[in-house]
Design an enzyme around this catalytic site. Sequence first.
Site, PDB file in Angstrom:
ATOM      1  N   HIS A  35     -10.030  24.764  -9.729  1.00 52.24           N
ATOM      2  CA  HIS A  35      -9.140  25.340 -10.746  1.00 52.24           C
ATOM      3  C   HIS A  35      -8.649  26.735 -10.359  1.00 52.24           C
ATOM      4  CE1 HIS A  35     -12.952  27.008 -12.246  1.00 52.24           C
ATOM      5  NE2 HIS A  35     -12.214  27.974 -12.709  1.00 52.24           N
TER       6      HIS A  35
ATOM      7  N   LYS B 215      -4.494  29.010 -10.788  1.00 53.48           N
ATOM      8  CA  LYS B 215      -4.250  30.309 -11.436  1.00 53.48           C
ATOM      9  C   LYS B 215      -2.927  30.891 -10.953  1.00 53.48           C
ATOM     10  CE  LYS B 215      -9.087  31.568 -12.095  1.00 53.48           C
ATOM     11  NZ  LYS B 215      -9.215  31.904 -13.511  1.00 53.48           N
TER      12      LYS B 215
ATOM     13  N   ASP C  23     -21.815  27.208  -5.624  1.00 58.09           N
ATOM     14  CA  ASP C  23     -21.042  27.160  -6.866  1.00 58.09           C
ATOM     15  C   ASP C  23     -19.721  27.925  -6.762  1.00 58.09           C
ATOM     16  OD1 ASP C  23     -21.004  26.262  -9.621  1.00 58.09           O
ATOM     17  OD2 ASP C  23     -21.171  28.365 -10.191  1.00 58.09           O
TER      18      ASP C  23
ATOM     19  N   LYS D 282     -15.179  19.513  -9.371  1.00 59.37           N
ATOM     20  CA  LYS D 282     -16.296  20.105  -8.630  1.00 59.37           C
ATOM     21  C   LYS D 282     -17.594  19.767  -9.359  1.00 59.37           C
ATOM     22  CE  LYS D 282     -17.706  24.662  -9.973  1.00 59.37           C
ATOM     23  NZ  LYS D 282     -17.692  26.094  -9.838  1.00 59.37           N
TER      24      LYS D 282
ATOM     25  N   ARG E 211     -19.197   6.120 -22.745  1.00 61.19           N
ATOM     26  CA  ARG E 211     -20.041   4.991 -23.178  1.00 61.19           C
ATOM     27  C   ARG E 211     -20.116   4.857 -24.694  1.00 61.19           C
ATOM     28  NH1 ARG E 211     -25.207   6.912 -20.008  1.00 61.19           N
ATOM     29  NH2 ARG E 211     -24.378   8.753 -21.041  1.00 61.19           N
TER      30      ARG E 211
ATOM     31  N   LYS F 218     -23.604  36.871 -11.101  1.00 60.60           N
ATOM     32  CA  LYS F 218     -23.696  36.810 -12.556  1.00 60.60           C
ATOM     33  C   LYS F 218     -24.378  38.073 -13.069  1.00 60.60           C
ATOM     34  CE  LYS F 218     -23.528  31.869 -12.835  1.00 60.60           C
ATOM     35  NZ  LYS F 218     -22.203  31.803 -13.461  1.00 60.60           N
TER      36      LYS F 218
ATOM     37  N   GLU G  11     -19.118  38.170 -12.789  1.00 61.77           N
ATOM     38  CA  GLU G  11     -19.268  37.694 -14.168  1.00 61.77           C
ATOM     39  C   GLU G  11     -20.286  38.579 -14.882  1.00 61.77           C
ATOM     40  OE1 GLU G  11     -19.411  33.214 -14.619  1.00 61.77           O
ATOM     41  OE2 GLU G  11     -19.898  33.451 -12.514  1.00 61.77           O
TER      42      GLU G  11
ATOM     43  N   HIS H 111     -14.234  28.075  -4.462  1.00 64.28           N
ATOM     44  CA  HIS H 111     -13.220  29.004  -4.989  1.00 64.28           C
ATOM     45  C   HIS H 111     -12.917  30.157  -4.037  1.00 64.28           C
ATOM     46  CE1 HIS H 111     -13.908  26.713  -8.494  1.00 64.28           C
ATOM     47  NE2 HIS H 111     -14.969  27.337  -8.904  1.00 64.28           N
TER      48      HIS H 111
HETATM   49  P1  NAP Z   1     -20.680  16.338 -20.050  1.00 68.50           P
HETATM   50  O1  NAP Z   1     -20.358  17.269 -21.161  1.00 68.50           O
HETATM   51  O2  NAP Z   1     -22.100  15.970 -19.779  1.00 68.50           O
HETATM   52  O3  NAP Z   1     -19.853  14.994 -20.319  1.00 68.50           O
HETATM   53  C1  NAP Z   1     -20.022  13.829 -19.567  1.00 68.50           C
HETATM   54  C2  NAP Z   1     -19.079  12.770 -20.063  1.00 68.50           C
HETATM   55  O4  NAP Z   1     -19.265  11.583 -19.296  1.00 68.50           O
HETATM   56  C3  NAP Z   1     -19.295  12.379 -21.511  1.00 68.50           C
HETATM   57  O5  NAP Z   1     -18.045  12.053 -22.063  1.00 68.50           O
HETATM   58  C4  NAP Z   1     -20.170  11.140 -21.391  1.00 68.50           C
HETATM   59  O6  NAP Z   1     -20.041  10.386 -22.575  1.00 68.50           O
HETATM   60  C5  NAP Z   1     -19.544  10.497 -20.165  1.00 68.50           C
HETATM   61  N1  NAP Z   1     -20.433   9.591 -19.425  1.00 68.50           N
HETATM   62  C6  NAP Z   1     -21.711   9.826 -19.022  1.00 68.50           C
HETATM   63  N2  NAP Z   1     -22.194   8.759 -18.373  1.00 68.50           N
HETATM   64  C7  NAP Z   1     -21.212   7.826 -18.362  1.00 68.50           C
HETATM   65  C8  NAP Z   1     -21.110   6.507 -17.858  1.00 68.50           C
HETATM   66  N3  NAP Z   1     -22.133   5.901 -17.230  1.00 68.50           N
HETATM   67  N4  NAP Z   1     -19.951   5.847 -18.006  1.00 68.50           N
HETATM   68  C9  NAP Z   1     -18.902   6.436 -18.648  1.00 68.50           C
HETATM   69  N5  NAP Z   1     -18.938   7.674 -19.158  1.00 68.50           N
HETATM   70  C10 NAP Z   1     -20.087   8.360 -19.031  1.00 68.50           C
HETATM   71  O7  NAP Z   1     -20.087  16.847 -18.653  1.00 68.50           O
HETATM   72  P2  NAP Z   1     -18.864  17.852 -18.420  1.00 68.50           P
HETATM   73  O8  NAP Z   1     -19.384  19.242 -18.509  1.00 68.50           O
HETATM   74  O9  NAP Z   1     -17.713  17.469 -19.269  1.00 68.50           O
HETATM   75  O10 NAP Z   1     -18.539  17.599 -16.885  1.00 68.50           O
HETATM   76  C11 NAP Z   1     -17.826  16.477 -16.417  1.00 68.50           C
HETATM   77  C12 NAP Z   1     -17.549  16.654 -14.925  1.00 68.50           C
HETATM   78  O11 NAP Z   1     -16.772  17.829 -14.732  1.00 68.50           O
HETATM   79  C13 NAP Z   1     -18.813  16.867 -14.090  1.00 68.50           C
HETATM   80  O12 NAP Z   1     -18.619  16.296 -12.828  1.00 68.50           O
HETATM   81  C14 NAP Z   1     -18.902  18.388 -13.950  1.00 68.50           C
HETATM   82  O13 NAP Z   1     -19.584  18.775 -12.792  1.00 68.50           O
HETATM   83  C15 NAP Z   1     -17.437  18.744 -13.865  1.00 68.50           C
HETATM   84  N6  NAP Z   1     -17.124  20.102 -14.276  1.00 68.50           N
HETATM   85  C16 NAP Z   1     -17.347  20.528 -15.539  1.00 68.50           C
HETATM   86  C17 NAP Z   1     -17.005  21.812 -15.926  1.00 68.50           C
HETATM   87  C18 NAP Z   1     -17.222  22.297 -17.319  1.00 68.50           C
HETATM   88  O14 NAP Z   1     -16.787  23.422 -17.593  1.00 68.50           O
HETATM   89  N7  NAP Z   1     -17.819  21.549 -18.212  1.00 68.50           N
HETATM   90  C19 NAP Z   1     -16.440  22.694 -14.995  1.00 68.50           C
HETATM   91  C20 NAP Z   1     -16.188  22.234 -13.698  1.00 68.50           C
HETATM   92  C21 NAP Z   1     -16.535  20.945 -13.363  1.00 68.50           C
HETATM   93  P3  NAP Z   1     -21.116   9.237 -22.998  1.00 68.50           P
HETATM   94  O15 NAP Z   1     -22.474   9.895 -22.920  1.00 68.50           O
HETATM   95  O16 NAP Z   1     -20.707   8.806 -24.347  1.00 68.50           O
HETATM   96  O17 NAP Z   1     -20.957   8.176 -21.985  1.00 68.50           O
END
Ligand code: NAP
Length: 491
Positions: free
Chosen positions: A178, A182, A235, A148, A51, A338, A216, A240
């Site tokens: 993921h 591996k 989780d 996930k 956004r 954990k 972990e 996994h």
């Molecule tokens: P995050 O850091 O909160 O990032 C969310 C992203 O989505 C930001 O780029 C945000 O940017 C964008 N966003 C939010 N609302 C939006 C909307 N209405 N329209 C378009 N873009 C929007 O989350 P994340 O940790 O990267 O996780 C993303 C996904 O991956 C989630 O489903 C999470 O469960 C999954 N996941 C993450 C990890 C990890 O290690 N981080 C691991 C496994 C799975 P703006 O606020 O600028 O829109």
Amino acid sequence: MVARVIPVDPFDLVVFGGTGDLSKRKILPGLYLRFLTGQMPPESRIIGAARSEMTDEAYRKLAAAALEEFVARDKQYKEAMGRFLDRLHYVAIDATGEGGWSQLAGLMRPGVVRAFYFSVAPALFGDLAERLHAHGIADQDSRIVVEKPFGRDLASARALNAVLAAHFEEHQIYRIDHYLGKETVQNLMAVRFANVLFEPLWNAHYVDHVQITVAETVGVGGRGAYYDKSGAMRDMVQNHMMQLLCLIAMEPPYKFDPNAVRDEKLKVIRALQPVAAEDIVRGQYRGKPGSEEGGKAEPSYLEDVGDAQSRTESYIALKAQVANWRWQGVPFYLRTGKKLRARTSEIAIVFKEAPHSIFGEEEGWKENVLAIRLQPNEGMNLRVMIKEPGPGGMRLTDVPLDMSFADALGEEGTDIPDAYERLIMDVIRGNQTLFMRGDEVEAAWAWTDPIIEGWEARGDRPRGYDPGSSGPEDALMLLHRDGRRWREIRG
Ligand code: NAP
């Protein structure tokens, strides 16, 4: 040995959530590293979307900072990073609004693979899928990648599958786990199905039991609020660990083909028995006071999540049974948690005793164990009995036949691509073998739901365990009462 790199077809990859944590830590670094090897064709492009308003230039700066933070220093080549960053673009889009979509449509090129990574909250998947179609951006060959958590129970997973299925065929949907990316996990299939050595022993006649451990050392930290809604079962186990169990327990697929492999995994999940309450131990880590010698105090799980009444588990151990001819009576012990003693992921196949010992009981006999390490130091280790060297009669000792990839394969063995690198390239190649199919995810939840409902109905409270330990005492009993013991948790 020099790694063979076969370039994929040129692509346009749109990363929704392109400014988020996952993009910065995994997706952008993974793509850069593939670019570096020459696997990502230079005419490919990555289009970040979120956004926030941002120019291409600002997005490249954000990506450059992410690469500097998350790519190993010895892989940070300034010139290559510059060329990679030139492949990046950005479009401001709100998944739930109409702005930005026609700009994105205008950016897409004909004749290249189109992939859309939904790195956003699952609640937005439906909006994205719908708008990609409404604006004519996705076509019959486009791929979408989802992360996930895929639901939090069977009903929500079904709803998510339905939302995606309204706009995409199953062959277009890549559900990431993921762990499947591996190296060692794939090696598990190679060991089982490319060697004649193990498969004849891979059954209830010769295997005593299987242990799968994912330990972990860190707590839930800043993710407390998110984690407390899921817990170790949702989780780690439902996805996994279930995938690892499937790869160990499945029948040989008729070929290494996405649906053939996934059909076999699905059969395993469907053969999983319900788990009795006495076969589950849940735990929550305790806090640790600071010490006079300067040891820092550590918060408990309840303090980390900010809810003194939370009943969510940061540790779980359970005994699963696969009810089919191959595995009848062979327990699969799973544990994950954990704040444990060491960070390690390991699968151990513990074989039965020899049917008759010609050496006698007291001569040091131990069972054969095939241990497959996912981390640290990916590799495999088979413990076999030999004669203890030297005079003094026939005493036995067990020695490891150790294959650490690093030792066995030299540089190539240590230079293992991150799971995300491999999985994103598989999306571009159109290979779904290492991705979960919709029916697999639903079957996994169908097994998980009654377990969770069971402890919720009983008002079960997790047992406390000390940080740095192997988990709650009761988890030891889970094996002791079967006359077995957990393997040591070692880093
Ligand atoms: P995050 O850091 O909160 O990032 C969310 C992203 O989505 C930001 O780029 C945000 O940017 C964008 N966003 C939010 N609302 C939006 C909307 N209405 N329209 C378009 N873009 C929007 O989350 P994340 O940790 O990267 O996780 C993303 C996904 O991956 C989630 O489903 C999470 O469960 C999954 N996941 C993450 C990890 C990890 O290690 N981080 C691991 C496994 C799975 P703006 O606020 O600028 O829109």
